[in-house]
Design a protein around this motif. Structure first.
Motif, short mmCIF file in Angstrom:
data_model
loop_
_atom_site.label_atom_id
_atom_site.label_comp_id
_atom_site.label_asym_id
_atom_site.label_seq_id
_atom_site.Cartn_x
_atom_site.Cartn_y
_atom_site.Cartn_z
N SER A 1 0.79 -1.14 0.04
CA SER A 1 0.04 0.08 0.12
C SER A 1 0.80 1.26 0.10
O SER A 1 0.73 2.23 -0.68
CB SER A 1 -0.94 0.13 1.34
OG SER A 1 -1.75 -1.08 1.05
N ARG A 2 1.82 1.22 0.66
CA ARG A 2 2.67 2.27 0.95
C ARG A 2 3.65 2.63 -0.52
O ARG A 2 3.58 3.88 -0.90
CB ARG A 2 3.77 2.19 1.77
CG ARG A 2 3.30 2.79 3.40
CD ARG A 2 4.23 2.67 4.43
NE ARG A 2 4.89 1.53 4.79
CZ ARG A 2 4.47 0.49 5.58
NH1 ARG A 2 3.54 0.58 6.07
NH2 ARG A 2 5.18 -0.55 5.84
N LEU B 1 2.46 1.73 -3.37
CA LEU B 1 1.51 2.10 -4.33
C LEU B 1 1.19 3.75 -4.22
O LEU B 1 0.94 4.28 -5.13
CB LEU B 1 0.24 1.22 -4.40
CG LEU B 1 -0.93 1.50 -5.54
CD1 LEU B 1 -0.41 1.10 -6.75
CD2 LEU B 1 -2.15 0.53 -5.08
N ASN B 2 0.76 4.05 -2.84
CA ASN B 2 0.46 5.35 -2.61
C ASN B 2 1.81 6.38 -2.96
O ASN B 2 1.59 7.53 -3.57
CB ASN B 2 0.41 5.61 -1.30
CG ASN B 2 -0.97 4.96 -0.71
OD1 ASN B 2 -1.82 4.70 -1.57
ND2 ASN B 2 -1.15 4.70 0.68
N ALA B 3 3.03 5.95 -2.83
CA ALA B 3 4.07 6.62 -3.45
C ALA B 3 4.31 6.80 -4.67
O ALA B 3 4.69 7.95 -5.27
CB ALA B 3 5.49 6.05 -2.64
N ILE C 1 1.79 6.67 -6.64
CA ILE C 1 0.72 7.47 -7.41
C ILE C 1 1.07 9.13 -6.84
O ILE C 1 0.99 9.97 -7.84
CB ILE C 1 -0.72 7.08 -6.87
CG1 ILE C 1 -0.95 5.83 -7.58
CG2 ILE C 1 -1.71 8.18 -6.98
CD1 ILE C 1 -2.25 5.19 -7.00
N ASP C 2 1.65 9.18 -5.90
CA ASP C 2 2.11 10.51 -5.41
C ASP C 2 3.15 11.10 -6.20
O ASP C 2 3.20 12.38 -6.58
CB ASP C 2 2.57 10.71 -3.89
CG ASP C 2 1.33 10.45 -3.03
OD1 ASP C 2 0.01 10.62 -3.41
OD2 ASP C 2 1.39 10.28 -1.90
N HIS D 1 -1.90 11.89 -13.76
CA HIS D 1 -2.73 11.66 -12.90
C HIS D 1 -3.55 10.45 -13.38
O HIS D 1 -4.25 9.45 -12.54
CB HIS D 1 -3.96 12.66 -12.76
CG HIS D 1 -3.27 14.03 -11.90
ND1 HIS D 1 -2.95 14.12 -10.67
CD2 HIS D 1 -3.01 15.19 -12.61
CE1 HIS D 1 -2.43 15.21 -10.35
NE2 HIS D 1 -2.43 15.88 -11.56
N ALA E 1 -7.47 -0.35 -3.78
CA ALA E 1 -6.91 0.89 -3.97
C ALA E 1 -7.22 1.72 -4.82
O ALA E 1 -6.77 2.90 -5.01
CB ALA E 1 -5.23 0.71 -4.25
N THR F 1 -6.32 4.07 -12.68
CA THR F 1 -6.95 4.97 -11.65
C THR F 1 -6.63 6.42 -12.05
O THR F 1 -5.72 6.41 -12.88
CB THR F 1 -6.48 4.53 -10.12
OG1 THR F 1 -7.15 5.45 -9.18
CG2 THR F 1 -4.95 4.95 -10.15
N SER G 1 -6.26 9.81 -10.44
CA SER G 1 -6.06 10.95 -9.06
C SER G 1 -6.21 12.24 -9.15
O SER G 1 -6.09 12.91 -8.20
CB SER G 1 -4.43 10.34 -8.50
OG SER G 1 -3.67 11.08 -9.67
N SER H 1 -9.12 13.87 -6.73
CA SER H 1 -8.81 14.09 -5.43
C SER H 1 -7.55 15.19 -5.17
O SER H 1 -7.69 15.83 -4.50
CB SER H 1 -8.19 12.56 -4.50
OG SER H 1 -6.98 12.45 -5.35
#
Length: 181
Positions: A101-102, A104-106, A108-109, A117, A137, A164, A166, A169
């Motif tokens: 999860s970390r 994947l979040n990193a 996308i960020d 995006h 996710a 996805t 982003s 958001s």
């Protein structure tokens, strides 16, 4: 979570070899499986780290007590605001601790920081845990797929495309963050 350094490459190669053996062990022939070695993956990453194909290409690692336990590789797609997760995984012995999860979040960020995006990823359809993980996710199937030949006798494995966006958001965040790198 950080950008990969040259000294991380042997560990990334080892993680990827284990991830691929785990994911493809029952799908490919023994001689193909034998090619999934840490050294082979390390060599490929070393080349791309030395001469990144584009500014959007990135290699990130997840660490546990300074040990590399997972990685994710990012790159652009042919659309202006599109990016792709090219490869990634967490060592099978280190799963269930939030590393995926970390990562994947990193990922996308990191892409969002480059004004990317719309993120896609292609994965083996039969990898149900990964499909479920990505769905949770926020990734949805695009309907796109490819049947890849993975055996000498023409046996295939279906890869499906998920994506996805982003930007929805991101728009709620302060617009001062729209700086370009």
């Amino acid at each position: 979570m950080r950008t990969a350094r040259p000294e991380d490459l042997p560990a990334i190669g080892a993680v990827q070899a284990q991830v691929w053996r785990d994911a493809f062990g029952e799908l490919v022939e023994p001689q193909t499986l034998a090619e999934f070695t840490p050294a082979a993956f390390e060599a490929a990453w070393r080349e791309s780290l030395q001469t990144p194909p584009s500014p959007v290409h990135r290699l990130l690692v997840a660490t546990e007590l300074d040990e590399v336990v997972g990685f994710v590789a990012l790159g652009p797609t042919d659309r202006p605001t599109g990016g792709e997760i090219l490869s990634g995984g967490v060592h099978p012995d280190r799963r269930g601790r939030g590393h995926g999860s970390r990562l994947l979040n990193a990922a996308i960020d990191t892409l969002a920081a480059n004004d990317v995006h719309h993120v896609r990823v292609r994965i083996v359809e039969s990898d149900t845990p990964l499909v479920r993980f990505l769905a949770v996710a926020g990734f949805a199937a695009t309907g796109g797929y490819a049947d890849r030949v993975v055996t000498s006798t023409g046996g295939t494995v279906r890869e499906i495309e998920l994506h996805t966006d982003s930007s929805a958001s991101a728009e709620q965040e302060d617009h001062d963050h729209n700086h370009h790198h």
